[in-house]
Scaffold this motif. Structure first.
Motif, PDB file in Angstrom:
ATOM      1  N   ASP A   1      63.177 -33.020  19.269  1.00 26.13           N
ATOM      2  CA  ASP A   1      62.629 -31.859  19.961  1.00 26.13           C
ATOM      3  C   ASP A   1      63.657 -31.081  20.765  1.00 26.13           C
ATOM      4  O   ASP A   1      63.524 -29.873  20.967  1.00 26.13           O
ATOM      5  N   GLU A   2      64.691 -31.767  21.238  1.00 28.15           N
ATOM      6  CA  GLU A   2      65.692 -31.099  22.062  1.00 28.15           C
ATOM      7  C   GLU A   2      66.966 -31.928  22.092  1.00 28.15           C
ATOM      8  O   GLU A   2      66.937 -33.131  21.859  1.00 28.15           O
ATOM      9  N   ILE A   3      68.057 -31.257  22.381  1.00 29.04           N
ATOM     10  CA  ILE A   3      69.317 -31.973  22.560  1.00 29.04           C
ATOM     11  C   ILE A   3      69.546 -32.152  24.042  1.00 29.04           C
ATOM     12  O   ILE A   3      69.432 -31.209  24.814  1.00 29.04           O
ATOM     13  N   GLN A   4      69.767 -33.361  24.453  1.00 32.39           N
ATOM     14  CA  GLN A   4      70.080 -33.624  25.848  1.00 32.39           C
ATOM     15  C   GLN A   4      71.556 -33.965  25.946  1.00 32.39           C
ATOM     16  O   GLN A   4      72.162 -34.415  24.971  1.00 32.39           O
ATOM     17  N   THR A   5      72.113 -33.711  27.101  1.00 33.29           N
ATOM     18  CA  THR A   5      73.535 -34.014  27.268  1.00 33.29           C
ATOM     19  C   THR A   5      73.689 -35.160  28.264  1.00 33.29           C
ATOM     20  O   THR A   5      72.969 -35.198  29.274  1.00 33.29           O
ATOM     21  N   PRO A   6      74.593 -36.086  27.969  1.00 33.58           N
ATOM     22  CA  PRO A   6      75.421 -36.130  26.759  1.00 33.58           C
ATOM     23  C   PRO A   6      74.693 -36.771  25.576  1.00 33.58           C
ATOM     24  O   PRO A   6      73.914 -37.692  25.766  1.00 33.58           O
ATOM     25  N   THR A   7      74.964 -36.279  24.399  1.00 40.25           N
ATOM     26  CA  THR A   7      74.590 -36.949  23.156  1.00 40.25           C
ATOM     27  C   THR A   7      75.861 -37.032  22.318  1.00 40.25           C
ATOM     28  O   THR A   7      76.595 -36.054  22.220  1.00 40.25           O
ATOM     29  N   VAL A   8      76.091 -38.197  21.740  1.00 45.13           N
ATOM     30  CA  VAL A   8      77.313 -38.420  20.956  1.00 45.13           C
ATOM     31  C   VAL A   8      76.943 -38.967  19.587  1.00 45.13           C
ATOM     32  O   VAL A   8      76.188 -39.941  19.493  1.00 45.13           O
ATOM     33  N   PHE A   9      77.436 -38.323  18.554  1.00 40.42           N
ATOM     34  CA  PHE A   9      77.300 -38.837  17.190  1.00 40.42           C
ATOM     35  C   PHE A   9      78.655 -39.380  16.747  1.00 40.42           C
ATOM     36  O   PHE A   9      79.687 -38.751  16.989  1.00 40.42           O
TER      37      PHE A   9
END
Length: 282
Positions: A216-224
């Motif tokens: 639904d949303e990108i939250q920070t931090p997100t790491v791939f």
């Protein structure tokens, strides 16, 4: 009485000095004003030294690897280019040019300014970027055949040329590549097959609560962590691991810095060992 007269004479002298030198006072006031003005740069620098460099350093670090969202309304941004590459990894159409440009194994950090988790994450990335090796297999920072690589996307970046009042990352980048984030959500919430989630505590963990929001949303931090060298991750757009604000690897044998231990967590992610492995035990 002698004492009182002496005190009186003292103050009388001060009064006469003030009266006789009144013309000096405006000069002193003007001089004081100029002294303050000329001191402002030094005062600013001094006040700035009260604060730690980390609040600026982490932004500077991620900025070195930033892929801009500029042009995302036309799907022509550098950030779009990276995510399109992930889509090509999935359908098997990734070109040699794309592989050379972005790499075949790398981290993607979704960050923004004023993000405490982004700041705490950066120490591990920076330490690993300076200490990794692909030659010494005995090193704790051995990354195999692929050199450390990271790309960053600032989710709060603005573009004055785009006529949109809201967050342009959410409106363009996230929506244009929604399937990538939905797939990441499915992977990160798979409590039976995703080792990192299982080892973080499963469905009741804070990790799970963060992961289930990815669709639904990108939250920070997100790491791939993207791994295009291993075919089994192609169906997941090359996504091998998903991290948020990751923890430092516990290292009780020796006393090392927090950045050192965080870098070890990233090494484990890269190599599929430690908390990212099926064999992990606390």
């Amino acid at each position: 009485m002698v004492v009182l007269r002496a005190i009186g004479r003292f103050f009388a002298k001060i009064g006469r000095w003030i009266r006789d030198t009144a013309w000096v006072q405006p000069l002193l006031i003007v001089g004081g004003i100029f002294a303050i003005i000329f001191s402002i740069p030094y005062i600013t620098k001094w006040v700035g030294s009260w604060f730690t460099d980390n609040s600026v350093a982490y932004v500077k670090f991620y900025s070195k690897y930033q892929l801009s969202v500029d042009g995302c309304d036309k799907k022509e941004s550098k950030a779009d280019g990276l995510l399109t590459y992930l889509e090509h990894i999935k359908d098997g159409s990734a070109t040699d040019k794309e592989k050379k440009q972005y790499g075949e194994k790398f981290f993607i950090a979704f960050v923004q300014e004023g993000c405490s988790g982004c700041e705490s994450n950066y120490g591990g990335f920076e330490y690993l970027s300076k200490n990794y090796t692909i030659k010494n297999s005995d090193s704790q920072f051995y990354l195999g055949d692929n050199a450390f690589k990271i790309h960053s996307i600032f989710c709060d970046e603005t573009d004055s040329d785009i006529e949109y009042d809201g967050n342009i990352f959410d409106h363009y980048i996230f929506e244009n590549h929604l399937q990538i984030f939905e797939t990441a959500c499915e992977k990160a919430t798979d409590e039976y097959n995703y080792n990192y989630l299982v080892n973080k505590g499963g469905k009741g963990s804070d990790y799970y609560k963060s992961a289930e929001k990815l669709a639904d949303e990108i939250q920070t931090p997100t790491v791939f962590l993207i791994d295009a060298t291993t075919p089994e991750y192609a169906a997941d757009y090359g996504i091998r691991e998903i991290l948020f604000s990751y923890e430092a690897k516990s290292d009780t044998a020796t006393k090392n810095t927090n950045e050192y231990s965080r870098a070890l967590t990233l090494v484990d992610a890269w190599n599929g060992t430690g908390i990212f492995s099926e064999e992990y035990t606390k």
